[in-house]
Design a protein around this motif. Structure first.
Motif, mmCIF file in Angstrom:
data_model
loop_
_atom_site.group_PDB
_atom_site.id
_atom_site.type_symbol
_atom_site.label_atom_id
_atom_site.label_comp_id
_atom_site.label_asym_id
_atom_site.label_seq_id
_atom_site.Cartn_x
_atom_site.Cartn_y
_atom_site.Cartn_z
ATOM 1 N N MET A 1 7.791 40.749 -12.917
ATOM 2 C CA MET A 1 8.342 39.610 -13.224
ATOM 3 C C MET A 1 7.389 38.427 -13.467
ATOM 4 S SD MET A 1 11.693 38.468 -10.985
ATOM 5 C CE MET A 1 10.909 37.927 -9.618
ATOM 6 N N VAL A 2 7.930 37.470 -14.424
ATOM 7 C CA VAL A 2 7.031 36.303 -14.849
ATOM 8 C C VAL A 2 7.318 35.254 -14.405
ATOM 9 C CG1 VAL A 2 5.882 35.600 -16.782
ATOM 10 C CG2 VAL A 2 6.859 37.915 -17.107
ATOM 11 N N ASP A 3 6.613 34.430 -13.962
ATOM 12 C CA ASP A 3 6.834 32.956 -13.642
ATOM 13 C C ASP A 3 5.624 31.957 -14.042
ATOM 14 O OD1 ASP A 3 7.460 30.512 -12.492
ATOM 15 O OD2 ASP A 3 7.408 31.513 -10.487
ATOM 16 N N PHE A 4 6.027 31.228 -15.050
ATOM 17 C CA PHE A 4 5.065 30.201 -15.575
ATOM 18 C C PHE A 4 5.009 28.920 -14.908
ATOM 19 C CE2 PHE A 4 5.095 33.184 -19.125
ATOM 20 C CZ PHE A 4 3.753 33.060 -19.540
ATOM 21 N N ALA A 5 5.890 28.966 -13.581
ATOM 22 C CA ALA A 5 5.796 27.564 -13.009
ATOM 23 C C ALA A 5 4.517 27.059 -12.664
ATOM 24 C CB ALA A 5 6.551 27.779 -11.757
ATOM 25 N N LEU A 48 0.936 36.143 -22.809
ATOM 26 C CA LEU A 48 2.072 37.101 -22.398
ATOM 27 C C LEU A 48 2.253 36.923 -20.892
ATOM 28 C CD1 LEU A 48 4.019 39.301 -22.977
ATOM 29 C CD2 LEU A 48 2.090 40.909 -22.089
ATOM 30 N N TYR A 49 1.404 36.551 -20.074
ATOM 31 C CA TYR A 49 1.567 36.482 -18.498
ATOM 32 C C TYR A 49 0.661 35.153 -18.376
ATOM 33 C CZ TYR A 49 3.701 40.756 -18.550
ATOM 34 O OH TYR A 49 4.488 41.924 -18.596
ATOM 35 N N LEU A 91 1.113 44.340 -20.043
ATOM 36 C CA LEU A 91 2.703 44.595 -20.047
ATOM 37 C C LEU A 91 3.070 45.792 -19.409
ATOM 38 C CD1 LEU A 91 5.269 43.832 -21.494
ATOM 39 C CD2 LEU A 91 4.957 45.316 -23.301
ATOM 40 N N ALA A 92 2.340 46.952 -19.161
ATOM 41 C CA ALA A 92 2.613 47.927 -18.380
ATOM 42 C C ALA A 92 2.557 47.638 -16.899
ATOM 43 C CB ALA A 92 1.454 49.124 -18.490
ATOM 44 N N GLY A 94 2.890 44.380 -15.728
ATOM 45 C CA GLY A 94 4.001 43.528 -15.629
ATOM 46 C C GLY A 94 3.409 42.130 -14.964
#
Lengths: 490, 490
Positions: A1-5, A48-49, A91-92, A94
């Motif tokens: 799960m990604v969070d760019f906050a 990407l992350y 990506l693998a 996450g």
């Protein structure tokens, strides 16, 4: 799960793009010149992350290539991440496994491998087409071979094992007379090494000549210049060491005490003829071009007064100085007959420009007249009501054609809510004179939160663009772009 | 070459999306419930090329399907145009070949074919999953079969030749008890015909039963309702004729003098038992649900007072009346024992709602309690400084859970710069009680010019969303969406 906050620029134009997409037939304002048949490739970085460290360099973002394909008055668009090893590993998982920009000692243990720092490249700097192949480049790794139509990544490229450096520059030079690609790699033997590998790749894609040199001190070698006969290495005060890297710190540090050097050597020797010319501290990043003038070498370059990367600290502990972070169009003349180690420098225009300079590719290595780059003209109209965070004065709202012979310049103005990314010069098919062609580049339209490809007549910039290709979304920032004709890619 | 300059909403959130793309791993605010394993499919329209006529209906825009794939707390996204025959013909020509919404007589001669109006469908209204297959639907043509992972269009679908209508509704009903899909087509034998084909498709994908009926007058039949035993056809004042179409006019006209009718027939007969019940003029578009109550049929529906499509003219020459274009949550009761032709109607809530209503799919055809739809609450906070053209009061900023039994409602508020598209109900895996699950739907964030997938607990809407999935761009407007579990698609 990604969070760019936690990322500084999580919203607005600075937010990561993060998607891959295509537009089958782009909306166009104006008319696409029918003689333009080819692709404008752009490469930039897009996380990407989120980066592992908040003070990391944006240079550490994942490579992203996009292409505007122009044919018969129509334009299609496509954008894709470069499938580097890092992209696939992240990506693998996450999540972000990679630490600081070019410091593998800060990577997640699951993928940490300081012996092979080039395997963590993000390939986010430049596209190049040579020998009918398209590559994405970043100076800390090998080229990535890209399908020019689908933009799929085919893998890394080492010229069938002929490339003898761990790294490959983001700024190879294409010789318009010979069809050769003159390229190099620095930190060629590993992290913090000061050896440089220089090689010529023939038009058939084979390495035809190679040399090795060492720099006076370990430094970043982002760009060089090539004349018809000589290879030119400008270098300046960004330094690092293995101790710094092993301590888990940022890769590059700016040393205000380091002199600038410019190395000159023959393109066809063994490197032992290199001469280093020395000047005051100066940040030498990109060049426009260089040429031979008898026993002299002339370099046109938009070099900076000092450190211009705010995320690379000064070694003396001083704060980043925005006043030194200004680039000017400079003419540097080196007299190879002189016994001294100095060179002459002249500032050709009194106002700062963006240091992403281009010339007509037909004039590269030769005595050229024009240079092209963007700059901020604060006297132009500015629409504060629709600025969406855009700052007047800081906005690179113009492309300039700089006439190095007369000191004149002509300007293209993108609009009161627009900023311009690096332009590229497209020779007019059938034309022969230097400067006969188009300037292409992407504008960010803050009012509409979208990006637009600008196509302007390079000989009539004041007339405005002849066409604008509308993307219905904002693209992330390009670092460098190139035009490649359909013929070059065939 | 495309130029949207003549299209009304060429900029801002209303501008066409025009690109196809994917996000490998979406940014998420909050936490994706781990038990959600499946896809939220959305279908809407997006003009590949500007419409031929400025007064055309947006309903004529090209079908576009997108999917949020949720798995193990991660979300990926993909969006694609539906590759209808029209999309392919237009792209090849590089321009709009198709004329008015559902009027083939206005098409470019190169593709004009009034005998097969269904071949010009844009398939832009609804996704549905049945028998393990995903389809996009529009009421003027056949379903398009879509790969649920790549969203590639596999072609049109006529149930192996068993579907005996030129058309297939955008609103088939899935019977949760039998697994059947009850569907229909109107204008079933060609343009402006008033015959309706009704068929049941078993869970294996075969047509198991069919009926034919005619409507009292030729009209649009956008949606119906299905109870456990009966098929319900609400119809209202949108009319047309072959003469109108051959004259090159807009397809639908609103006739203020036409009564509303509701047809009721057995799901398992031959259609001859149909009874038509009559009411005052009323625009009957979407239904929530219907159920059998002994000899009565109860319908919950957010029907409109009158014509709500401003681009469909009134036959009496009067101007579009926004005061009549309001939908209210209604309960309609039909007594099948009565000799009369009337029915009872009750307005359950005194404020207007959006007529895109959903229920827990486990309660469809049965005596349900809850309905879900969005509405505008002008008392909620509104951020005028970042509205970007969003109008307070008109903004559908809330999802409501409407309790048809008690008259209460609970609301989810999306934010002061957000509008909400149709929501869908996702049953909680392992749950059994009606209403135990999530509401999902896309919000448009005007401040950031991006779209966000909202996931809220349907039993605690006031608590806000449990997760927001961030798209780094604005998607075009969804018409309808559905949730399909991974199991349904397996």
């Amino acid at each position: 799960m990604v969070d760019f906050a936690q990322v500084q620029s999580k919203t607005g134009f600075g937010a990561p793009e993060r998607f891959e997409g295509e537009v089958a037939d782009c909306e166009v304002l104006g008319r696409i010149p029918k003689d333009l048949d080819g692709s404008f490739f752009r490469v930039g970085g897009d996380f990407l992350y989120p980066p592992m460290f908040h003070d990391d360099a944006p240079l550490n973002s994942d490579g992203y290539i996009s292409a505007f394909r122009l044919n018969n008055g129509r334009v299609s668009y496509r954008g894709r991440y470069v499938r580097t090893r890092r992209y696939q590993n992240d990506l693998a998982a996450g999540r972000q496994l990679y630490g600081y920009y070019r410091n593998p000692y800060t990577d997640d243990p699951s993928i940490r491998d300081p012996e092979h720092p080039n395997l963590r490249t993000v390939s986010n700097t430049t596209p190049v087409v040579h020998g009918g192949r398209l590559f994405t480049l970043k100076e800390d790794g090998l080229p990535h071979h890209i399908d020019p139509l689908t933009l799929e990544t085919k893998g890394t490229w080492d010229f069938d094992g002929q490339w003898k450096s761990q790294t490959f520059t983001a700024h190879p030079k294409l010789d318009p007379l010979t069809g050769e690609m003159v390229a190099f790699g620095y930190e060629a033997s590993g992290l913090a090494t000061n050896d440089v590998y220089i090689a010529t790749v023939g038009s058939g894609g084979r390495v035809t000549h190679e040399m090795r040199v060492k720099t006076p001190y370990m430094t970043m070698l982002h760009d060089v210049a090539v004349t018809h006969r000589r290879f030119i290495i400008p270098m300046c005060g960004y330094t690092t060491s293995l101790d710094i890297l092993k301590a888990g710190k940022i890769h590059w540090w700016w040393d205000n005490s380091k002199p600038a050097y410019i190395g000159v050597l023959s393109r066809t020797g063994d490197g032992s003829d290199i001469r280093w010319f020395k000047g005051p501290p100066r940040c030498m990043m990109h060049t426009f071009n260089a040429y031979d003038d008898g026993d002299k070498v002339v370099i046109y370059a938009p070099f900076w007064d000092g450190n211009f990367f705010p995320f690379f600290p000064n070694t003396d502990g001083t704060a980043f100085d925005p006043k030194r972070a200004r680039a000017f169009v400079r003419k540097i003349t080196i007299d190879l007959k002189s016994k001294g180690e100095g060179y002459e420098e002249e500032i050709l225009y009194p106002f700062p420009v963006v240091d992403l300079g281009k010339v007509d590719p037909r004039a590269l290595t030769l005595h050229n007249r024009y240079g092209y780059t963007s700059f901020a003209d604060a006297t132009r109209p500015f629409d504060a009501a629709h600025a969406n965070g855009l700052a007047q004065g800081r906005a690179n709202n113009c492309y300039g054609r700089f006439d190095f012979h007369t000191g004149k310049f002509d300007a293209y103005f993108a609009g009161p809510t627009h900023t311009l990314q690096e332009c590229s010069f497209v020779p007019r098919p059938g034309g022969h004179e230097e400067g006969d062609g188009y300037l292409v580049g992407v504008a960010q339209n803050y009012a509409e939160m979208r990006s637009e490809l600008i196509i302007a007549d390079a000989r009539d910039l004041a007339a405005g663009d002849v066409a604008r290709v509308i993307l219905p979304f904002r693209t992330s920032a390009q670092v460098h772009g190139i035009w490649a004709s359909a013929q070059e890619l065939a």
